[in-house]
Design a protein around this motif. Sequence first.
Motif, short mmCIF file in Angstrom:
data_model
loop_
_atom_site.label_atom_id
_atom_site.label_comp_id
_atom_site.label_asym_id
_atom_site.label_seq_id
_atom_site.Cartn_x
_atom_site.Cartn_y
_atom_site.Cartn_z
N ILE A 1 -30.73 -48.93 -10.18
CA ILE A 1 -29.93 -47.44 -10.95
C ILE A 1 -28.98 -47.71 -11.63
CG2 ILE A 1 -28.26 -47.95 -9.01
CD1 ILE A 1 -29.06 -44.40 -8.57
N TYR B 1 -24.49 -43.64 -11.23
CA TYR B 1 -24.47 -42.38 -9.91
C TYR B 1 -22.81 -41.94 -10.10
CZ TYR B 1 -23.60 -46.75 -7.81
OH TYR B 1 -23.23 -47.32 -6.80
N LYS C 1 -22.51 -43.20 -1.77
CA LYS C 1 -23.25 -43.59 -1.22
C LYS C 1 -24.87 -43.32 -2.17
CE LYS C 1 -22.73 -42.60 3.46
NZ LYS C 1 -22.71 -42.72 4.98
N LEU C 2 -25.86 -44.74 -1.30
CA LEU C 2 -27.10 -44.44 -2.28
C LEU C 2 -27.98 -44.12 -1.25
CD1 LEU C 2 -26.93 -46.27 -5.76
CD2 LEU C 2 -27.44 -43.98 -5.31
N GLU D 1 -31.47 -42.37 -1.47
CA GLU D 1 -32.89 -43.79 -2.17
C GLU D 1 -32.74 -44.62 -1.44
OE1 GLU D 1 -29.30 -41.50 -4.54
OE2 GLU D 1 -29.75 -42.87 -2.95
N GLU D 2 -31.70 -44.88 -0.87
CA GLU D 2 -32.53 -46.29 -0.02
C GLU D 2 -33.61 -45.72 1.66
OE1 GLU D 2 -28.39 -47.51 1.03
OE2 GLU D 2 -27.87 -49.12 -0.78
N LYS E 1 -28.15 -52.07 -8.01
CA LYS E 1 -26.72 -50.65 -8.73
C LYS E 1 -26.16 -50.80 -9.50
CE LYS E 1 -27.40 -50.31 -3.66
NZ LYS E 1 -28.15 -50.90 -2.73
N GLN F 1 -28.40 -41.02 -13.97
CA GLN F 1 -28.19 -39.74 -13.89
C GLN F 1 -27.71 -39.67 -16.07
OE1 GLN F 1 -25.36 -39.65 -12.16
NE2 GLN F 1 -25.35 -37.79 -11.48
N TYR G 1 -32.00 -37.77 -12.31
CA TYR G 1 -31.61 -36.77 -11.24
C TYR G 1 -31.53 -35.63 -12.29
CZ TYR G 1 -29.91 -40.75 -8.44
OH TYR G 1 -29.76 -41.90 -7.31
N ARG H 1 -32.06 -36.20 -4.54
CA ARG H 1 -31.86 -37.75 -4.58
C ARG H 1 -32.89 -38.11 -3.90
NH1 ARG H 1 -25.91 -38.71 -2.46
NH2 ARG H 1 -27.41 -41.31 -2.23
#
Length: 319
Positions: A7, A10, A14-15, A18-19, A33, A55, A76, A298
Amino acid sequence: MAFKVVITDYEFDKLNYEEKVFKESGLDINFVKAQCRTEQEVIEAAKDADAIINQYAPLNAKVLNELTNCKVISRYGVGVDTIDLEVAKQKGIAVCNVPDYGIEEVSNHALALLMSWSRKIVELNNAVKNGNWDFSISPPVYRFKNRIFAVIGFGKIPRRVIEKVQPLGFTLVGYDPFVSAEEMAKYNVKKVELDEALTQSDVISLHVPLVKDTHHLINLGNVNDLKDGVFILNTARGPIIETEALIQGLRSGKIAGAALDVVEIEPVPEGHELLGFSNVYITPHSAFYSVEAVEELRTKTARNIVEALEGSVPTYQVV
């Protein structure tokens, strides 16, 4: 087989969404990240990546030509103007977006800006809080009935905007070279050419992607041709309007006001002339936002990656 997914940048705490998608896929994914701002930073982080989530970081020709293993880029949002689509296509990299996550949010935001500006809500609210109980600071305020509302672009968002403003009494027109008059007529919209939309409309609402042909669609060359007292709404992309042309129109009174969720330079520089106009409303590229929309955005962005790595054509592939 392990896949490296990078990524590039962003703005989320937190992600987790996606995770979750990557975990549920069952694929062996190494999720890296990064917070890249420059071309070189993207190259260093993603040169050997199998997939990229993006992004705002640049994915131009220079960057894409340095990628050695990339199969898919998922961005995104709706626009893909951060990515050189032609180079991606030449390199066989699938480019994906999420075109349907914020239809309600953006159309609601456009409607809110229209209503707030037309009824001078901000000015009146500020006046009352400053001790001035006087409606006469608000004129001119006009009825919507029989005034002309134009949408530039006729995709999913402007169609929803039309559905929401139609009960207000506007006469509706639309410009989109890729949509037929018959299709627009289903929404009680008259198809017109761009010149007519710009010169005859009382309200112009912009809903086109940022591409070569739409960059500075409203510019110094045509701003004086706009209808006197026009109001301009932009919830699409900032560079669709040439900032100097907008300022010129506001100074002269040709443009009665504008409501902008996007501008050419974001954020607007401190002290910029645009910030000094009381008849210009500016929100910080927030039209897309709701709790639900962000989760959808997301999740679908990550699913594009999974589908491509599984060997399928992603649901939202652009090229």
